[in-house]
Design a protein around this motif. Sequence first.
Motif, PDB file in Angstrom:
ATOM      1  N   VAL A 107     -22.362  -4.497  98.978  1.00 43.48           N
ATOM      2  CA  VAL A 107     -21.313  -5.396  98.493  1.00 43.48           C
ATOM      3  C   VAL A 107     -21.401  -5.547  96.977  1.00 43.48           C
ATOM      4  O   VAL A 107     -20.374  -5.581  96.283  1.00 43.48           O
ATOM      5  CB  VAL A 107     -21.403  -6.762  99.193  1.00 43.48           C
ATOM      6  N   ALA A 108     -22.610  -5.622  96.432  1.00 42.87           N
ATOM      7  CA  ALA A 108     -22.766  -5.707  94.984  1.00 42.87           C
ATOM      8  C   ALA A 108     -22.207  -4.465  94.303  1.00 42.87           C
ATOM      9  O   ALA A 108     -21.564  -4.545  93.246  1.00 42.87           O
ATOM     10  CB  ALA A 108     -24.232  -5.906  94.618  1.00 42.87           C
ATOM     11  N   ALA A 109     -22.444  -3.297  94.900  1.00 43.96           N
ATOM     12  CA  ALA A 109     -21.927  -2.052  94.322  1.00 43.96           C
ATOM     13  C   ALA A 109     -20.394  -2.037  94.340  1.00 43.96           C
ATOM     14  O   ALA A 109     -19.741  -1.742  93.326  1.00 43.96           O
ATOM     15  CB  ALA A 109     -22.476  -0.853  95.084  1.00 43.96           C
ATOM     16  N   LEU A 156     -21.677 -11.661  91.899  1.00 40.49           N
ATOM     17  CA  LEU A 156     -22.607 -12.517  92.641  1.00 40.49           C
ATOM     18  C   LEU A 156     -21.865 -13.333  93.692  1.00 40.49           C
ATOM     19  O   LEU A 156     -22.366 -13.528  94.805  1.00 40.49           O
ATOM     20  CB  LEU A 156     -23.353 -13.440  91.682  1.00 40.49           C
ATOM     21  N   TYR A 157     -20.675 -13.797  93.351  1.00 41.61           N
ATOM     22  CA  TYR A 157     -19.878 -14.586  94.298  1.00 41.61           C
ATOM     23  C   TYR A 157     -19.555 -13.763  95.546  1.00 41.61           C
ATOM     24  O   TYR A 157     -19.722 -14.236  96.672  1.00 41.61           O
ATOM     25  CB  TYR A 157     -18.588 -15.054  93.627  1.00 41.61           C
ATOM     26  N   ALA A 162     -20.696 -12.597 101.296  1.00 41.11           N
ATOM     27  CA  ALA A 162     -21.178 -11.680 102.339  1.00 41.11           C
ATOM     28  C   ALA A 162     -22.356 -12.287 103.086  1.00 41.11           C
ATOM     29  O   ALA A 162     -22.428 -12.221 104.326  1.00 41.11           O
ATOM     30  CB  ALA A 162     -21.572 -10.343 101.709  1.00 41.11           C
ATOM     31  N   LEU A 163     -23.277 -12.900 102.368  1.00 37.03           N
ATOM     32  CA  LEU A 163     -24.446 -13.505 103.014  1.00 37.03           C
ATOM     33  C   LEU A 163     -24.054 -14.733 103.836  1.00 37.03           C
ATOM     34  O   LEU A 163     -24.617 -14.967 104.915  1.00 37.03           O
ATOM     35  CB  LEU A 163     -25.479 -13.880 101.949  1.00 37.03           C
TER      36      LEU A 163
END
Length: 257
Positions: A107-109, A156-157, A162-163
């Motif tokens: 998700v960060a990517a 980051l949001y 996702a978490l």
Amino acid sequence: MRQALRAEWTKTRTVSGPLWLLLGTVALTVALSACACSVVSCGSAGCGDMTRLSLVGVQLGQAPVVVLAVLVVAGEYGTGMIRTTLTAMPRRATVLAVKAVTLTGIVAAAGTVAVLGSLASGRLLLPGRAFMAAPGHPPLSPTEGPTLRAALGSVLYLTLIALLSLGVATVVRDSAAGIGIVLGLLYLLPVVSATIGDPHWQRLLQRIGPMDAGLAVQATTDIHSLPIGPWPGLGVTAGWATAALLTGGLTLRIRDT
């Protein structure tokens, strides 16, 4: 732990669903941002927050992230694959941690690509809408402090959303219920806040809602007028994600034994 991560990564990359959802995140984020930048124009009150406008697509791009994160867990419950996963990795905390780490990475990517694409669309489109150096609005630059903070905070949001979704899905174990709960938290709370006449309660909901609070990190102008500051707002979203993961981990340990 390394073998568990490798196994989870293998499961993620060998099915087409996650890839299409990640591509959807990028496409929806950039598309909505480009649309917003292409129709806006400066009025008598000024041009507003150019960076935040360029990143508005995150509000829509987070939806595929929610679906992806929920399916990471609830999809296995739906197919019965969770039994195999828990047999291979008896430690329940490790199962959830591995899924969280893998999800965070992908998700960060995708979020980074989506945010950079949105900023690029803003840089290309906004000068034609009277956002230019002459009225005091130079072209967007991701290296500027406020813009860099907004861009990093947006990535980051998306990761925190996702978490949060992963934790909720671990608790409810159902794809439709998990997606509905998280999307309700994200999109219905702002609607409820907008319909409340009492400014105190309206501001309170804006300070505690995972989307309203978290996306305050995108603001680069008039920060003093926000219901909550950029980093404290992102901290609220982090609190939601942490609470969901802790509840999910506890539920996984107690129920699935």
